[in-house]
Design a protein around this motif. Structure first.
Motif, PDB file in Angstrom:
ATOM      1  N   GLY A  47      -2.244 -62.704  27.680  1.00 59.05           N
ATOM      2  CA  GLY A  47      -3.119 -63.562  26.898  1.00 59.05           C
ATOM      3  C   GLY A  47      -4.045 -62.735  26.016  1.00 59.05           C
ATOM      4  O   GLY A  47      -3.991 -61.501  26.001  1.00 59.05           O
ATOM      5  N   PRO A  53       4.267 -60.838  29.118  1.00 55.70           N
ATOM      6  CA  PRO A  53       3.283 -61.703  28.452  1.00 55.70           C
ATOM      7  C   PRO A  53       1.847 -61.319  28.798  1.00 55.70           C
ATOM      8  O   PRO A  53       1.531 -60.950  29.930  1.00 55.70           O
ATOM      9  CB  PRO A  53       3.614 -63.094  28.990  1.00 55.70           C
ATOM     10  CG  PRO A  53       5.034 -63.013  29.457  1.00 55.70           C
ATOM     11  CD  PRO A  53       5.199 -61.608  29.960  1.00 55.70           C
ATOM     12  N   THR A 105       3.043 -66.365  36.833  1.00 51.42           N
ATOM     13  CA  THR A 105       1.908 -67.157  36.352  1.00 51.42           C
ATOM     14  C   THR A 105       2.414 -68.215  35.371  1.00 51.42           C
ATOM     15  O   THR A 105       3.376 -67.977  34.628  1.00 51.42           O
ATOM     16  CB  THR A 105       0.853 -66.267  35.676  1.00 51.42           C
ATOM     17  OG1 THR A 105       1.461 -65.556  34.595  1.00 51.42           O
ATOM     18  CG2 THR A 105       0.272 -65.268  36.662  1.00 51.42           C
ATOM     19  N   PRO A 106       1.779 -69.383  35.325  1.00 51.91           N
ATOM     20  CA  PRO A 106       2.282 -70.467  34.476  1.00 51.91           C
ATOM     21  C   PRO A 106       2.111 -70.197  32.986  1.00 51.91           C
ATOM     22  O   PRO A 106       2.782 -70.835  32.157  1.00 51.91           O
ATOM     23  CB  PRO A 106       1.451 -71.679  34.912  1.00 51.91           C
ATOM     24  CG  PRO A 106       0.212 -71.090  35.501  1.00 51.91           C
ATOM     25  CD  PRO A 106       0.643 -69.806  36.149  1.00 51.91           C
ATOM     26  N   SER A 107       1.215 -69.308  32.617  1.00 54.40           N
ATOM     27  CA  SER A 107       1.013 -68.946  31.217  1.00 54.40           C
ATOM     28  C   SER A 107       0.681 -67.458  31.147  1.00 54.40           C
ATOM     29  O   SER A 107       0.485 -66.803  32.181  1.00 54.40           O
ATOM     30  CB  SER A 107      -0.133 -69.778  30.605  1.00 54.40           C
ATOM     31  OG  SER A 107      -1.325 -69.585  31.329  1.00 54.40           O
ATOM     32  N   ALA A 108       0.630 -66.923  29.955  1.00 55.29           N
ATOM     33  CA  ALA A 108       0.349 -65.501  29.781  1.00 55.29           C
ATOM     34  C   ALA A 108      -1.035 -65.184  30.357  1.00 55.29           C
ATOM     35  O   ALA A 108      -2.034 -65.767  29.936  1.00 55.29           O
ATOM     36  CB  ALA A 108       0.402 -65.125  28.306  1.00 55.29           C
TER      37      ALA A 108
END
Length: 401
Positions: A188, A186, A98-101
């Motif tokens: 979010g 990671p 995934t590009p971010s958490a």
């Protein structure tokens, strides 16, 4: 009343066999301040495999959202049950690349009767619920088994008990968060809840629990609950006034659950007529699905239930202990603070649509400002989960930006 999907046996068997070869990695932690016990790999599926699974299961419209390969784990953790800590289980899906958490999604399954249907048995064919797809959408996805399934299958399931329902979800969230932190995976800070049928009820119970006791580092952002029996008193009153009820297995499940959970030690003949009273223990032994159980019972409540008990359901002065338990588990005095959507098919005969209407009216009267009732026109209990997920996913993705 679990939503059953027809899968390609060969397709899932292939996934099950190939995934079984990967169950050789296990992570364990025994730190004093965690309820996490272990996590073991159950499957590693590519997005292509997951799209194939979605198509075979009737979820083909989700394919554009299924962008990530996923590692699935069987997670074991502890939760409280009758003043003791017990080990329970669930399924964890972690998307890769995934590009971010990613945010966390806890998805709660519907009513189940088969032991093999526990989510932690995925990728076994009967364990597929549809919620596994959310991991490929990009959410770190949890699907708790609940007490009475998975590794705790020898315990009676505390069906529609608000406290145990909320705690078993909140405790899995805490355990998984601990595991992710330890493994430096990671995560979010947003937390979402989604569930259908019993899982709709459990999602509200978890929402109540988490609003009162937030999970450190996670912000409960939105909740989706579909076709749950939130107004249990109204639901049982409806069953007592209709000539036929299509899911008598539900009646057996809730009366057995309350009798076991609260230690009433009442006989099945207190609730049911013969020959059904004698059949129910073996019908609820985990070897039969809801359809098989329904075929062994009758769809006539007046023929199924003990005559005195049947009459007592509509008598305010009778069966007070049962009714007190039902009222205590129907969210008395509480309303959702988190943005929440209630979905329900208007033609649902298993869990009547009026149950969600009643809950929505009660919540708004108490002060709920961020709640929506989303009718699924003409939807039955079996057909409404897919349109719920389709509509809710758009809403959740917008909230996850």
């Amino acid at each position: 009343m679990k939503h059953h999907v027809q899968l390609s046996a060969y397709f899932l068997l292939f996934i099950f066999i190939t995934a079984s070869c990967k169950k050789d990695r296990k992570h364990e932690e025994t730190a004093d301040k965690t309820n996490f016990v272990s996590a073991s790999v159950s499957a590693s599926l590519s997005s292509t495999q997951i799209k194939g699974l979605a198509s075979q299961a009737g979820y083909g419209t989700f394919s554009p959202y299924l962008n990530y390969d996923v590692d699935f784990y069987k997670v074991i953790y502890t939760t409280n049950y009758k003043e003791s800590q017990i080990e329970v289980s669930g399924l964890l899906g972690i998307p890769k690349g995934t590009p971010s958490a990613p945010s966390m999604m806890s998805a709660q399954h519907g009513t189940m009767f088969l032991d093999v249907a526990a989510p932690s048995n995925f990728p076994a064919p009967q364990a597929f619920s549809g919620f596994e797809l959310l991991a490929s959408v990009g959410y770190i996805t949890l699907i708790p088994d609940f007490i009475g399934y998975g590794i705790s299958k020898d315990l009676p399931h505390p069906y529609y008990d608000m406290e145990y329902s909320g705690s078993v979800v909140a405790d899995m969230i805490k355990a998984v968060k601990y595991y992710l932190d330890k493994e430096k995976i990671p995560l979010g800070n947003r937390l979402f809840l989604m569930g259908y049928s019993e899982g709709g009820y459990v999602s509200l119970a978890a929402e109540k629990k988490i609003e009162a006791e937030p999970v450190e580092g996670l912000s409960l952002t939105a909740v989706v609950a579909g076709a749950g029996g939130y107004d249990l008193n109204g639901m049982l009153s409806t069953i007592a006034t209709v000539p036929t009820y299509s899911d008598p297995s539900f009646i057996a499940m809730i009366l057995n659950g309350y009798n076991s959970t609260y230690g009433w030690k009442r006989t099945f003949s207190d609730f049911f007529k013969d020959p059904y009273a004698g059949k129910i223990p073996s019908l609820l032994d985990g070897s039969k699905d809801g359809n098989a159980i329904n075929q062994e019972l009758t769809d006539s409540p007046s023929e199924l239930l003990n005559s005195n008990f049947y009459a007592a359901l509509l008598n305010a002065d009778a069966e007070k202990v049962l009714k007190q338990a039902i009222n205590a588990n129907s969210f008395p005095g509480w309303f959702p603070k988190t943005p929440t959507r209630l979905y329900h098919g208007t033609a649902d005969l298993a869990v009547p649509y009026e149950t969600s209407v009643s809950a929505y009216n009660k919540f708004t009267t108490l002060g709920a400002k961020n709640i929506e009732l989303k009718p699924i026109q003409g939807g039955t209990h079996a057909t409404s989960i897919l349109p719920m997920m389709q509509d809710a996913l758009v809403w959740l993705l917008a909230a996850d930006k």
